[in-house]
Scaffold this motif. Structure first.
Motif, PDB file in Angstrom:
ATOM      1  N   UNK A  73      15.037  12.423  12.361  1.00  0.00           N
ATOM      2  CA  UNK A  73      15.580  13.577  13.085  1.00  0.00           C
ATOM      3  C   UNK A  73      15.100  14.902  12.509  1.00  0.00           C
ATOM      4  N   UNK A  74      14.440  14.890  11.355  1.00  0.00           N
ATOM      5  CA  UNK A  74      13.958  16.118  10.724  1.00  0.00           C
ATOM      6  C   UNK A  74      12.462  16.343  10.910  1.00  0.00           C
ATOM      7  N   UNK A  75      11.793  15.508  11.681  1.00  0.00           N
ATOM      8  CA  UNK A  75      10.352  15.660  11.887  1.00  0.00           C
ATOM      9  C   UNK A  75      10.040  16.944  12.644  1.00  0.00           C
ATOM     10  N   UNK A  76       8.983  17.620  12.218  1.00  0.00           N
ATOM     11  CA  UNK A  76       8.545  18.843  12.897  1.00  0.00           C
ATOM     12  C   UNK A  76       8.009  18.533  14.293  1.00  0.00           C
ATOM     13  N   UNK A  77       7.350  17.407  14.445  1.00  0.00           N
ATOM     14  CA  UNK A  77       6.768  17.003  15.723  1.00  0.00           C
ATOM     15  C   UNK A  77       7.291  15.610  16.069  1.00  0.00           C
ATOM     16  N   UNK A  78       8.198  15.498  17.023  1.00  0.00           N
ATOM     17  CA  UNK A  78       8.800  14.194  17.318  1.00  0.00           C
ATOM     18  C   UNK A  78       7.911  13.244  18.118  1.00  0.00           C
ATOM     19  N   UNK A  79       6.754  13.693  18.590  1.00  0.00           N
ATOM     20  CA  UNK A  79       5.879  12.832  19.400  1.00  0.00           C
ATOM     21  C   UNK A  79       4.724  12.292  18.574  1.00  0.00           C
ATOM     22  N   UNK A  80       5.034  11.534  17.542  1.00  0.00           N
ATOM     23  CA  UNK A  80       4.017  10.984  16.656  1.00  0.00           C
ATOM     24  C   UNK A  80       4.013   9.463  16.698  1.00  0.00           C
ATOM     25  N   UNK A  81       2.849   8.920  16.401  1.00  0.00           N
ATOM     26  CA  UNK A  81       2.734   7.514  16.072  1.00  0.00           C
ATOM     27  C   UNK A  81       2.578   7.466  14.563  1.00  0.00           C
ATOM     28  N   UNK A  82       3.401   6.695  13.901  1.00  0.00           N
ATOM     29  CA  UNK A  82       3.393   6.616  12.447  1.00  0.00           C
ATOM     30  C   UNK A  82       3.283   5.151  12.035  1.00  0.00           C
ATOM     31  N   UNK A  83       2.353   4.870  11.107  1.00  0.00           N
ATOM     32  CA  UNK A  83       2.214   3.534  10.544  1.00  0.00           C
ATOM     33  C   UNK A  83       2.469   3.644   9.046  1.00  0.00           C
ATOM     34  N   UNK A  84       3.446   2.894   8.568  1.00  0.00           N
ATOM     35  CA  UNK A  84       3.768   2.850   7.146  1.00  0.00           C
ATOM     36  C   UNK A  84       3.282   1.522   6.580  1.00  0.00           C
ATOM     37  N   UNK A  85       2.513   1.589   5.503  1.00  0.00           N
ATOM     38  CA  UNK A  85       1.978   0.389   4.870  1.00  0.00           C
ATOM     39  C   UNK A  85       2.568   0.294   3.468  1.00  0.00           C
ATOM     40  N   UNK A  86       3.314  -0.764   3.223  1.00  0.00           N
ATOM     41  CA  UNK A  86       3.955  -0.954   1.920  1.00  0.00           C
ATOM     42  C   UNK A  86       2.901  -1.228   0.848  1.00  0.00           C
ATOM     43  N   UNK A  87       3.107  -0.635  -0.324  1.00  0.00           N
ATOM     44  CA  UNK A  87       2.262  -0.910  -1.479  1.00  0.00           C
ATOM     45  C   UNK A  87       3.004  -1.875  -2.399  1.00  0.00           C
ATOM     46  N   UNK A  88       2.296  -2.525  -3.282  1.00  0.00           N
ATOM     47  CA  UNK A  88       2.927  -3.501  -4.165  1.00  0.00           C
ATOM     48  C   UNK A  88       3.942  -2.858  -5.107  1.00  0.00           C
ATOM     49  N   UNK A  89       3.879  -1.540  -5.288  1.00  0.00           N
ATOM     50  CA  UNK A  89       4.819  -0.847  -6.157  1.00  0.00           C
ATOM     51  C   UNK A  89       6.221  -0.763  -5.554  1.00  0.00           C
ATOM     52  N   UNK A  90       6.387  -1.173  -4.298  1.00  0.00           N
ATOM     53  CA  UNK A  90       7.695  -1.097  -3.646  1.00  0.00           C
ATOM     54  C   UNK A  90       8.632  -2.213  -4.117  1.00  0.00           C
ATOM     55  N   UNK A  91       8.059  -3.257  -4.728  1.00  0.00           N
ATOM     56  CA  UNK A  91       8.891  -4.350  -5.226  1.00  0.00           C
ATOM     57  C   UNK A  91       9.908  -3.825  -6.231  1.00  0.00           C
TER      58      UNK A  91
END
Length: 120
Positions: A73-91
């Protein structure tokens, strides 16, 4: 409102090839302003086997989805496609750690304002 999900492989490819990239401690984000997008924010989350086994990958994806919902809800531009890729450091990271990293990374990329909201 929760963001919609990117489902088609061509949507991911567009983000990778034509979008911008920002790197966080626990994930990498690709984002692209799609000119025909009128559905609002659409998010795809990826965790490869490099992150860990099935349980670890599912947890990593869940952590990233929850963190994204918290800042959507805080995004400056709400019409985005976003891809999040987890890194091994997230464990072994907590939800709060991941959310703070998502906020900081998106703020550094200029996607959200500098107002931070902390999870308790």
């Amino acid at each position: 409102m929760a963001p919609r999900t990117l489902k088609k492989s061509w949507q991911f490819r567009v983000c990778y090839q034509q979008g911008h990239k920002a790197v966080g401690r626990y994930f990498v984000v690709f984002y692209h302003k799609h000119p025909d997008s009128q559905l609002g924010l659409q998010v795809g989350v990826v965790a490869s086997r490099r992150v860990g086994g099935a349980v670890v990958r599912n947890r990593a994806r869940r952590l990233l989805r929850v963190a994204t919902r918290a800042v959507s809800d805080r995004l400056n531009d709400p019409d985005l496609w976003v891809v999040l890729i987890a890194r091994s450091t997230i464990r072994e990271r907590t939800s709060n750690d991941v959310q703070l990293d998502v906020e900081q990374t998106l703020e550094n990329a200029g996607l959200i304002g500098s107002e931070t909201r902390h999870v308790e």
